[in-house]
Design a protein around this motif. Structure first.
Motif: not given
Length: 555
Positions: A374-402
Motif C-alpha cells: 500500500l501507499t498511504v497518504d497522511g492526513d495533515d502532513y504535506l510533502t513538497v509535491a502535495q503543497s504544490l498541488k494544493r496551490e495550482f490555479d489558486s489566485p491568492d499567491i499566483s503571479d501569472l494567469k493564462f
C-alpha cells in the motif's frame, strides 16, 4: 500576449515497432487505520507512514515505511518474518535497519511466513520461513534478517515479486521471470517437482517472450505477456490455471481459451484467478465454493469465464493468495467485492461504498491482510509535491494567469520556469502578468499546467489526444508518454480508430503499435464503427496493408 503555432502534420507509414504494454497504477491512497494491527500507533506516527503491508495468519504482522524511508515492523514475528534478527513478538514498532533507505517498490509474503521485497535499484531481499528454500539462498535455514537474493539475479533488475504459500517468483525489467522455493506441484515452472533452492529462470514456452505482470496463488503461478497472452503453471486441481482441465503443470502453459483476448493484469486468490482485459472486462476461473468467481453460483470453472459486473469499464482486479475474496474497481472509482466476505459467500459482484479495493480486504477478507503493497497518504502532513498541488490555479499567491477560452488559470512563474523549458524561455522574455492561448482548449491547457504541478494527468482518452498534441509541440517527452498510457487504458472498439489516427498524427510510435494491435484483435467490431468509415484514405490503405501482413484477413 498571444501565443500561436503552425505545424505541418504528416502521416507516417506503419512500421514494426518495439513491444508495448499497459502500465497499471499500483499506488493507491488509503487510511492505514482500517487495519487493527496499527490501532496502537499514535496519530503522529500514523501520519508519517508512506507504505504498509499487513500479513500473518491473523493479520497480526505488519511492515511499514515512513516518509523518511525508515522501515519498521510489528506483530507476532512468526518464523522471524518481521526481519528484526530474533523471534520476539513486538506490540511496538521496531526499526529494520538493513532496509532503511532501500526504497521498496514491491513486497509480497507467503503463509510460511516469508517476506520478499524488490527495491528501486532492482535488488531482491528475503527473510522468514525457509523450510522449502523460499528465501532463494540455497539453504533451508530460516532467515531472521533481510538478506539479498543474489544467485542468478545480481545482473538483473527486479521490478515485481510475488509469493505463493512457500514459493517466490520475480519479474525483471527484461520481462524475464525467476522462481524458487516449494515445487511439489510444479509452481516454480522448472519441469520437475523438486524444490528449487535458488532463483531459476522460468523459460520453456516463455523463452524469448516479455512478461509484464505476475501473480501467485497458494501453489500456482501466473504471468501476463506484453501481447496480452496469459500463462499459468503449478497446482491445478481446482482449475485455477484456466486450461480446461485439472492436471498440474510443471512448465508454463498458455491459456488457450483467452485466445484473442488481451489481458493486462492478473490477480490470484487462494485457488482462483481473476484477469482484467484491455477493454475493462473481467474473466475468472478456478475454485468457487465461496462464489469468488462472481458467476452467481458456486461451481468451479476450469476455463476463463466472463464476469457480468453490470458496470462501466474495470481498471483493477484484486485478490490475495491467503483468502477467497475478490474485488475490482471501475474507471469512475466504484469498488465491487464478491467471494468470501467475513464468512458470507457473495456469489455476484456487490457494489460497496469503499474508495479502494484495499478497503475490501481490510474489512471483509479472512484473514484481513493487504493484497499488495500500500501507499498511504497522511492526513495533515504535506510533502513538497502535495503543497504544490494544493496551490495550482489558486489566485491568492499566483503571479501569472493564462486566458484560455475566456477562462483564467492561475500559476506561478518560478515553478513554470523550473518545470518546463518552453516557459523558461518565454517568461525570461516577457514581464506580462496575463497570457492568452488560442491554439489549445481550456481543458487541455489546464491539464498541461496541472501536470507541471502534480506530475499526473486526469483526462479521458479522447481529451488526452489534445494533450498529446500539446506535449508534442512543447517537446515534453514524459507528458507525451503519460498521454499515451492514458489513451491505452481508455481504448475501446468505438474509439480505437480515432486513437490510432491520433497516434500516427503525433508520431507516437509505441502508442500507434498498441492501437493497431487492439484494432486487429477486435477487427470485426472496429470496422463497423463510424470512425472507421471516416478514416483518412492514406491511413486506411496503410492499416489494411499492415493488418493483411499480420494475417488479419485469413479465414
Amino acid at each position: 500576449m498571444i501565443l500561436d503555432k503552425s505545424m505541418g502534420i504528416t502521416f507516417c507509414s506503419f512500421l514494426e515497432f518495439p513491444h508495448s504494454c499497459v502500465d497499471r497504477c499500483t499506488s493507491i491512497m488509503l487510511d492505514v487505520g482500517k487495519w487493527p494491527v496499527f490501532a496502537l500507533l499514535p496519530p503522529e506516527e500514523l501520519r508519517l507512514i508512506r507504505q504498509a503491508c499487513v500479513f500473518g495468519s491473523a493479520a497480526n504482522e505488519a511492515l511499514y515505511v515512513t516518509v523518511n524511508d525508515e522501515v519498521f515492523a510489528l506483530g507476532t514475528n512468526c518464523s522471524g518474518c518481521l526481519g528484526l534478527g530474533d523471534l520476539q513478538s513486538t506490540i511496538e514498532p521496531r526499526r529494520i535497519d538493513v532496509l532503511c533507505g532501500k526504497k521498496i517498490v514491491s513486497l509480497s509474503y507467503g503463509t510460511g511466513p516469508h517476506v520478499v521485497i524488490a527495491t528501486a535499484d532492482g535488488e531482491v531481499f528475503a527473510w522468514g520461513h525457509n523450510g522449502y528454500s523460499q528465501l532463494g539462498n540455497g539453504t533451508t535455514n530460516h532467515g531472521l534478517t533481510p538478506a539479498q537474493v543474489s544467485t542468478n539475479l545480481l545482473n538483473k533488475r527486479v521490478t515485481e515479486v510475488a509469493c505463493g504459500s512457500h514459493h517466490t517468483i520475480a519479474l525483471t525489467t527484461d520481462g524475464e521471470v525467476f522462481a524458487w522455493g516449494y515445487n511439489n506441484s510444479g509452481q516454480v515452472g522448472s519441469g520437475s517437482t523438486a524444490n528449487q533452492p535458488t532463483p531459476r529462470r522460468v523459460s520453456s514456452c516463455l523463452q524469448n517472450k516479455v512478461v509484464v505482470n505476475i501473480a501467485c496463488g497458494q501453489l500456482c503461478s501466473m504471468a501476463v505477456l506484453d501481447n496480452g497472452e496469459t500463462y499459468g503453471w503449478g497446482y491445478n486441481c481446482n482449475g485455477q490455471l484456466g486450461l480446461g482441465n485439472n492436471g498440474n503443470q510443471q512448465t508454463p502453459c498458455r491459456i488457450a481459451a483467452l485466445q484473442g483476448v488481451n489481458i493486462i493484469q492478473v490477480a490470484c486468490g487462494y485457488a482462483h484467478t481473476l484477469a482484467l482485459t484491455d477493454e475493462g472486462f473481467i474473466y475468472a476461473w478456478g475454485a468457487n465454493s465461496y462464489g469468488q468467481l462472481g458467476t452467481g453460483n458456486k461451481s468451479n470453472q476450469a476455463v476463463p469465464t466472463l464476469i457480468n459486473t453490470d458496470k462501466e469499464r474495470m481498471v483493477e482486479v484484486a485478490a490475495c493468495h491467503t483468502s477467497h475474496t475478490s474485488a475490482a474497481k471501475t474507471q469512475s472509482g466504484q469498488v465491487l467485492m464478491w467471494g468470501q466476505c467475513r464468512g458470507q459467500a457473495v456469489a455476484c459482484p456487490h457494489l460497496t461504498h469503499f474508495a479502494s479495493t484495499d478497503d475490501v480486504f481490510a474489512c471483509f477478507a479472512t484473514p484481513a491482510v493487504t493484497w499488495h503493497l500500500l501507499t498511504v497518504d497522511g492526513d495533515d502532513y504535506l510533502t513538497v509535491a502535495q503543497s504544490l498541488k494544493r496551490e495550482f490555479d489558486s489566485p491568492d499567491i499566483s503571479d501569472l494567469k493564462f486566458l484560455v477560452d475566456g477562462k483564467c488559470i492561475h500559476v506561478h512563474k518560478a515553478l513554470l520556469k523550473i518545470r518546463c523549458e518552453h516557459f523558461r524561455v518565454l517568461l525570461n522574455e516577457t514581464d506580462e502578468e496575463s497570457i492568452e492561448i488560442h491554439q489549445f482548449s481550456y481543458l487541455v491547457y489546464r491539464a498541461f499546467l496541472e501536470y507541471l504541478y502534480t506530475d499526473t494527468i486526469n483526462l479521458p482518452p479522447e481529451d488526452a489526444i489534445g494533450l498529446l498534441d500539446l506535449a508534442t509541440f512543447y517537446r515534453e517527452t514524459r507528458l507525451k508518454r503519460l498521454c499515451q498510457e492514458t489513451i491505452k487504458r481508455g481504448i475501446s472498439e468505438e474509439n480505437a480508430i480515432t486513437l490510432l489516427s491520433a497516434a500516427v498524427k503525433y508520431e507516437a510510435r509505441d502508442l500507434e503499435e498498441f492501437c493497431f494491435k487492439f484494432c486487429v484483435n477486435h477487427l470485426t467490431a472496429v470496422t463497423q464503427t463510424q470512425a472507421f468509415a471516416d478514416m483518412d484514405h492514406e491511413l486506411l490503405k496503410a492499416f489494411i496493408s499492415k493488418a493483411s501482413r499480420y494475417g488479419a484477413f485469413k479465414n
